[in-house]
Design a protein around this motif. Structure first.
Motif, short mmCIF file in Angstrom:
data_model
loop_
_atom_site.label_atom_id
_atom_site.label_comp_id
_atom_site.label_asym_id
_atom_site.label_seq_id
_atom_site.Cartn_x
_atom_site.Cartn_y
_atom_site.Cartn_z
N THR A 107 36.09 39.64 -19.90
CA THR A 107 37.46 40.14 -19.89
C THR A 107 38.47 39.02 -19.66
OG1 THR A 107 36.63 42.24 -19.03
CG2 THR A 107 38.99 41.88 -18.87
N ILE A 108 38.14 38.08 -18.80
CA ILE A 108 39.03 36.93 -18.55
C ILE A 108 39.23 36.16 -19.86
CG2 ILE A 108 39.20 34.68 -17.40
CD1 ILE A 108 37.92 36.02 -14.92
N LYS A 109 38.16 35.99 -20.63
CA LYS A 109 38.27 35.29 -21.92
C LYS A 109 39.12 36.11 -22.90
CE LYS A 109 33.95 32.74 -21.66
NZ LYS A 109 32.53 32.74 -22.06
N GLU A 110 38.91 37.44 -22.91
CA GLU A 110 39.64 38.33 -23.82
C GLU A 110 41.15 38.22 -23.64
OE1 GLU A 110 38.46 42.44 -23.54
OE2 GLU A 110 36.39 41.94 -24.01
N ASN A 112 42.70 35.77 -22.10
CA ASN A 112 43.08 34.35 -21.98
C ASN A 112 43.75 34.04 -20.64
OD1 ASN A 112 42.11 33.64 -24.56
ND2 ASN A 112 43.97 34.50 -25.48
N ALA A 113 43.18 34.56 -19.57
CA ALA A 113 43.74 34.32 -18.24
C ALA A 113 43.21 32.98 -17.71
CB ALA A 113 43.36 35.45 -17.31
N THR A 114 44.09 32.25 -17.04
CA THR A 114 43.68 30.96 -16.51
C THR A 114 44.04 30.78 -15.04
OG1 THR A 114 45.75 30.03 -17.29
CG2 THR A 114 43.83 29.77 -18.73
N SER A 115 44.95 31.63 -14.52
CA SER A 115 45.36 31.45 -13.13
C SER A 115 45.42 32.78 -12.40
CB SER A 115 46.74 30.79 -13.08
OG SER A 115 47.70 31.68 -13.60
N LYS A 116 45.54 32.70 -11.09
CA LYS A 116 45.61 33.92 -10.26
C LYS A 116 46.85 34.75 -10.57
CE LYS A 116 42.70 32.81 -6.40
NZ LYS A 116 42.34 33.23 -5.10
N GLN A 117 47.88 34.13 -11.14
CA GLN A 117 49.10 34.88 -11.50
C GLN A 117 48.80 35.92 -12.57
OE1 GLN A 117 49.22 31.46 -11.05
NE2 GLN A 117 50.29 31.64 -9.10
N GLU A 118 47.74 35.73 -13.32
CA GLU A 118 47.37 36.66 -14.39
C GLU A 118 46.33 37.68 -13.96
OE1 GLU A 118 47.71 34.23 -18.41
OE2 GLU A 118 46.60 33.14 -16.87
N MET A 119 46.13 37.80 -12.66
CA MET A 119 45.13 38.72 -12.14
C MET A 119 45.42 40.17 -12.54
SD MET A 119 43.57 38.90 -8.41
CE MET A 119 42.49 40.20 -7.93
N GLY A 120 46.68 40.56 -12.51
CA GLY A 120 47.05 41.93 -12.87
C GLY A 120 46.68 42.26 -14.30
N LYS A 121 46.88 41.29 -15.18
CA LYS A 121 46.54 41.47 -16.59
C LYS A 121 45.03 41.65 -16.74
CE LYS A 121 47.27 37.93 -19.41
NZ LYS A 121 47.88 36.95 -20.34
N VAL A 143 37.06 38.74 -9.75
CA VAL A 143 38.16 38.25 -10.58
C VAL A 143 38.84 37.08 -9.87
CG1 VAL A 143 40.41 38.81 -11.58
CG2 VAL A 143 38.52 40.41 -11.82
N GLN A 144 39.11 37.24 -8.58
CA GLN A 144 39.75 36.16 -7.82
C GLN A 144 38.89 34.89 -7.84
OE1 GLN A 144 40.31 38.12 -4.03
NE2 GLN A 144 42.49 38.44 -4.42
N LYS A 145 37.59 35.08 -7.69
CA LYS A 145 36.65 33.94 -7.66
C LYS A 145 36.73 33.17 -8.98
CE LYS A 145 31.72 33.30 -8.00
NZ LYS A 145 30.46 34.04 -8.07
N HIS A 146 36.79 33.89 -10.09
CA HIS A 146 36.76 33.21 -11.40
C HIS A 146 38.12 32.73 -11.87
CE1 HIS A 146 32.53 33.75 -12.15
NE2 HIS A 146 32.63 35.00 -11.75
N LEU A 147 39.18 33.19 -11.23
CA LEU A 147 40.52 32.74 -11.63
C LEU A 147 41.04 31.60 -10.75
CD1 LEU A 147 42.47 35.98 -12.58
CD2 LEU A 147 41.60 34.22 -14.09
N SER A 148 40.27 31.18 -9.77
CA SER A 148 40.77 30.13 -8.89
C SER A 148 40.50 28.75 -9.44
CB SER A 148 40.15 30.25 -7.51
OG SER A 148 38.74 30.26 -7.60
#
Length: 148
Positions: A107-110, A112-121, A143-148
């Motif tokens: 889902t993170i790849k889908e 294109n999230a790269t930072s914690k600011q995009e956690m909601g998305k 999600v937090q672990k993989h976006l840090s």
């Protein structure tokens, strides 16, 4: 078999076996489902809506269990554990941590999230995929672990 049919069948069996506590939990779940149907103005709930109600009931009990354990109320803890066990029967099979982690990364790849600011998305896209199959707190942690 629908959830309501399953509950009715189990309720009859609990009556035959004189399992008052189990019968009480099943009746409570049926009432919650009926209340939700009334609230939504529907005759019958969809499978997803039923799952939402079940998940809400389970979460309430888990939260109460934690509070009662902290307060040392063992009499209430045992009762809640029993209720949680009964409710778990009606929930879909839970995802393992590995399966959940795979879905999170996908889902993170889908999105294109790269930072914690995009956690909601990420959470917005992820939660419908794992609804009822994983605890929201565990999902958030991964999600937090993989976006840090």
């Amino acid at each position: 078999m629908s959830l309501l049919d399953h509950l009715n069948q189990d309720m009859k069996q609990a009556m035959r076996n004189r399992e008052k506590q189990k019968l009480s939990v099943i009746r409570m779940v049926k009432a919650s489902l009926q209340n939700e149907a009334i609230k939504l103005g529907k005759e019958e709930l969809s499978e997803e809506e039923e799952l939402t109600v079940l998940a809400r009931e389970l979460k309430q009990r888990k939260d109460s269990l934690r509070e009662f354990e902290e307060a040392g109320r063992e009499d209430l803890v045992e009762n809640l554990r029993f209720e949680i066990d009964v409710l778990q029967v009606y929930m879909p099979k839970q995802l393992t941590t590995e399966e959940l982690e795979e879905i999170v990364l996908e889902t993170i790849k889908e999105v294109n999230a790269t930072s914690k600011q995009e956690m909601g998305k990420v959470m917005g896209a992820l939660m419908p995929k794992v609804k009822g199959k994983a605890d929201g707190t565990e999902v958030k942690t991964l999600v937090q672990k993989h976006l840090s």
